[in-house]
Scaffold this motif. Structure first.
Motif, PDB file in Angstrom:
ATOM      1  N   VAL A 230       0.761  -1.026  -0.132  1.00  0.00           N
ATOM      2  CA  VAL A 230      -0.064  -0.051  -0.039  1.00  0.00           C
ATOM      3  C   VAL A 230       0.679   1.319  -0.055  1.00  0.00           C
ATOM      4  O   VAL A 230       0.500   2.155  -0.721  1.00  0.00           O
ATOM      5  CB  VAL A 230      -0.981   0.040   1.320  1.00  0.00           C
ATOM      6  N   GLN A 231       1.942   1.227   0.838  1.00  0.00           N
ATOM      7  CA  GLN A 231       2.876   2.439   0.943  1.00  0.00           C
ATOM      8  C   GLN A 231       3.495   2.453  -0.371  1.00  0.00           C
ATOM      9  O   GLN A 231       3.819   3.734  -0.873  1.00  0.00           O
ATOM     10  CB  GLN A 231       3.673   2.088   2.111  1.00  0.00           C
ATOM     11  N   ALA A 232       3.952   1.557  -1.127  1.00  0.00           N
ATOM     12  CA  ALA A 232       4.882   1.650  -2.123  1.00  0.00           C
ATOM     13  C   ALA A 232       3.969   2.450  -3.145  1.00  0.00           C
ATOM     14  O   ALA A 232       4.554   3.202  -4.074  1.00  0.00           O
ATOM     15  CB  ALA A 232       5.093   0.250  -2.810  1.00  0.00           C
ATOM     16  N   LEU A 233       2.804   2.126  -3.224  1.00  0.00           N
ATOM     17  CA  LEU A 233       1.690   2.803  -4.475  1.00  0.00           C
ATOM     18  C   LEU A 233       1.683   4.238  -3.958  1.00  0.00           C
ATOM     19  O   LEU A 233       1.482   5.177  -4.875  1.00  0.00           O
ATOM     20  CB  LEU A 233       0.531   1.955  -4.655  1.00  0.00           C
ATOM     21  N   GLU A 234       1.628   4.532  -2.771  1.00  0.00           N
ATOM     22  CA  GLU A 234       1.312   5.881  -2.158  1.00  0.00           C
ATOM     23  C   GLU A 234       2.620   6.807  -2.653  1.00  0.00           C
ATOM     24  O   GLU A 234       2.600   7.718  -2.995  1.00  0.00           O
ATOM     25  CB  GLU A 234       0.879   6.038  -0.783  1.00  0.00           C
ATOM     26  N   ASP A 235       3.718   6.068  -2.375  1.00  0.00           N
ATOM     27  CA  ASP A 235       5.244   6.693  -2.470  1.00  0.00           C
ATOM     28  C   ASP A 235       5.280   7.132  -4.293  1.00  0.00           C
ATOM     29  O   ASP A 235       5.938   8.061  -4.697  1.00  0.00           O
ATOM     30  CB  ASP A 235       6.290   5.787  -2.146  1.00  0.00           C
ATOM     31  N   LYS A 236       4.553   6.109  -5.096  1.00  0.00           N
ATOM     32  CA  LYS A 236       4.689   6.510  -6.522  1.00  0.00           C
ATOM     33  C   LYS A 236       3.473   7.048  -7.033  1.00  0.00           C
ATOM     34  O   LYS A 236       3.293   7.052  -8.398  1.00  0.00           O
ATOM     35  CB  LYS A 236       4.678   5.022  -7.011  1.00  0.00           C
ATOM     36  N   ALA A 237       2.608   7.542  -6.076  1.00  0.00           N
ATOM     37  CA  ALA A 237       1.336   8.281  -6.686  1.00  0.00           C
ATOM     38  C   ALA A 237       1.561   9.135  -7.576  1.00  0.00           C
ATOM     39  O   ALA A 237       0.731   9.324  -8.741  1.00  0.00           O
ATOM     40  CB  ALA A 237       0.558   8.826  -5.467  1.00  0.00           C
ATOM     41  N   SER A 238       2.573  10.156  -7.605  1.00  0.00           N
ATOM     42  CA  SER A 238       2.765  11.342  -8.589  1.00  0.00           C
ATOM     43  C   SER A 238       3.335  10.715  -9.868  1.00  0.00           C
ATOM     44  O   SER A 238       2.813  11.210 -10.892  1.00  0.00           O
ATOM     45  CB  SER A 238       3.822  12.468  -8.114  1.00  0.00           C
ATOM     46  N   GLY A 239       3.881   9.780 -10.017  1.00  0.00           N
ATOM     47  CA  GLY A 239       4.363   8.986 -10.983  1.00  0.00           C
ATOM     48  C   GLY A 239       3.137   8.371 -11.851  1.00  0.00           C
ATOM     49  O   GLY A 239       2.887   8.525 -13.121  1.00  0.00           O
ATOM     50  N   TYR A 240       2.343   7.791 -11.156  1.00  0.00           N
ATOM     51  CA  TYR A 240       1.177   7.084 -11.846  1.00  0.00           C
ATOM     52  C   TYR A 240       0.090   8.341 -12.478  1.00  0.00           C
ATOM     53  O   TYR A 240      -0.582   8.255 -13.228  1.00  0.00           O
ATOM     54  CB  TYR A 240       0.459   6.534 -10.790  1.00  0.00           C
ATOM     55  N   ILE A 241      -0.071   9.367 -11.669  1.00  0.00           N
ATOM     56  CA  ILE A 241      -0.797  10.395 -11.981  1.00  0.00           C
ATOM     57  C   ILE A 241      -0.183  11.143 -13.479  1.00  0.00           C
ATOM     58  O   ILE A 241      -1.118  11.257 -14.308  1.00  0.00           O
ATOM     59  CB  ILE A 241      -0.877  11.459 -10.943  1.00  0.00           C
ATOM     60  N   ALA A 242       1.079  11.182 -13.352  1.00  0.00           N
ATOM     61  CA  ALA A 242       1.888  11.970 -14.395  1.00  0.00           C
ATOM     62  C   ALA A 242       1.602  10.637 -15.719  1.00  0.00           C
ATOM     63  O   ALA A 242       1.289  11.390 -16.770  1.00  0.00           O
ATOM     64  CB  ALA A 242       3.059  12.124 -14.427  1.00  0.00           C
ATOM     65  N   ARG A 243       1.509   9.768 -15.429  1.00  0.00           N
ATOM     66  CA  ARG A 243       1.598   8.601 -16.682  1.00  0.00           C
ATOM     67  C   ARG A 243       0.435   8.338 -16.996  1.00  0.00           C
ATOM     68  O   ARG A 243       0.034   8.019 -18.225  1.00  0.00           O
ATOM     69  CB  ARG A 243       2.807   7.351 -16.303  1.00  0.00           C
ATOM     70  N   TYR A 244      -0.505   8.158 -15.866  1.00  0.00           N
ATOM     71  CA  TYR A 244      -1.699   7.274 -16.241  1.00  0.00           C
ATOM     72  C   TYR A 244      -3.141   8.192 -15.870  1.00  0.00           C
ATOM     73  O   TYR A 244      -4.205   7.640 -16.056  1.00  0.00           O
ATOM     74  CB  TYR A 244      -1.979   5.864 -15.594  1.00  0.00           C
TER      75      TYR A 244
END
Length: 333
Positions: A230-244
């Motif tokens: 869960v934390q890993a996806l929260e830490d990568k949130a900005s990258g997912y927002i930018a890409r997807y």
């Protein structure tokens, strides 16, 4: 792997390669008669082994290098063969040249050592590819025949899937959504490996992960894995927002009990886990969706945890799962 595991693994490879070096020299017809030759052969082996491992760790097995994940496998094999050849030539030539001034490439037996080294390195590399394809546990099981006949095993089972994935798949399209799932799987790999989990299968946007119940610490490890995912996806949130266009969240269900494990298939084999434990975990995942909880565990999991961890759970209403006679007692972390 965590840092300590990586260092230990690297040390084992270097030590093993140091021992293999003199054996290759012996098989090539060069009878090693003095310690200087033994040492040089060992140094050559260690240089080759460590060079190949570093190459795999920082390049070919580093999934953060996106272009390596996108080119055809035959190109990856070709690049690996070229890189291995350079490392092996350097490992065979440099020790003798630096310490003895011997131009080993002029030796008639040089090419024998070279091709044997290439064969060993390629074999280890292909074994690594097989382990990545099947998973370490499944690959070893196939080779040893452990699951040729179904057997009952006590397993901790985790179902983890993305929330809101159906709408996101329609928005992105099949190819982009497949790319998204690849990125999610990559980001979740470290928590799974670090906690000793075994990725059993990817099912659409869901991942099934298992641990053996034989080790008491695995009950705590599965929770550490869930929180780290869960934390890993929260830490990568900005990258997912930018890409997807949006961040990612996971819904996780954990249960434990007996499962029937065995090989299924002839031309294409896989290790299948069947039984009530698997079905119940799927029902718990449905409960997590209904109660809008990120991490839900069964009472069987909570009972095995230390008291300090038990206190971190909140009881959920009993869940009447489809196909189950008794309601499930569940807990949210």
């Amino acid at each position: 792997m965590n840092n300590n595991s990586t260092i230990i693994f690297f040390a084992k490879v270097v030590g093993f390669s140091f021992l293999i070096g003199p054996l290759i020299a012996l098989f090539s017809g060069n009878v090693v008669t003095d310690w200087q030759r033994v040492l040089l052969s060992g140094v050559s082996g260690a240089m080759i082994g460590s060079g190949c491992v570093l190459l795999e760790y920082f390049a070919f097995s580093n999934r953060s290098i996106r272009w390596l994940r996108e080119i055809p496998l035959i190109m990856v094999v070709g690049l690996r063969a070229i890189a291995y050849s350079i490392i092996i030539v350097g490992g065979l030539v440099l020790p003798s040249l630096l310490f003895l001034g011997t131009r080993l490439w002029l030796d008639p037996d040089f090419f024998f050592s070279f091709w044997v080294s290439i064969g060993v390195a390629t074999g280890l590399s292909m074994s690594g590819e097989l382990f990545q394809l099947l998973g370490k546990e499944a690959a070893l099981a196939v080779f040893t025949g452990r699951y040729r006949r179904p057997r009952i095993e006590q397993r901790i089972i985790m179902f983890a899937d993305l929330t809101g994935s159906t709408a996101l798949a329609e928005k992105l399209g099949d190819l982009r959504f497949h790319e998204l799932l690849g990125d999610v799987a990559y980001d979740l790999e470290k928590p799974i490996v670090t906690t000793g989990g075994e990725t059993h299968r990817y099912v659409g946007d869901a991942i099934i992960i298992t641990w053996s119940m034989d080790k008491a610490e695995n009950f705590e490890r599965c929770l550490l894995c869930a929180k780290a995912m869960v934390q890993a996806l929260e830490d990568k949130a900005s990258g997912y927002i930018a890409r997807y266009g949006q961040s990612m969240r996971m819904r996780i269900a954990i249960h434990c009990g007996p499962v029937a494990a065995g090989e299924i298939g002839a031309w294409k084999k896989e290790i299948s886990l069947l039984g009530d434990t698997m079905n119940t975990t799927a029902r718990i995942e449905s409960a997590a969706r209904r109660f809008e909880s990120d991490i839900v565990v069964s009472d069987a999991i909570r009972r095995e945890l230390p008291n300090e961890l038990k206190s971190r759970f909140v009881g959920l209403p009993d869940f009447a799962a489809h196909g189950k006679k008794d309601a499930l007692r569940l807990w949210a972390l």
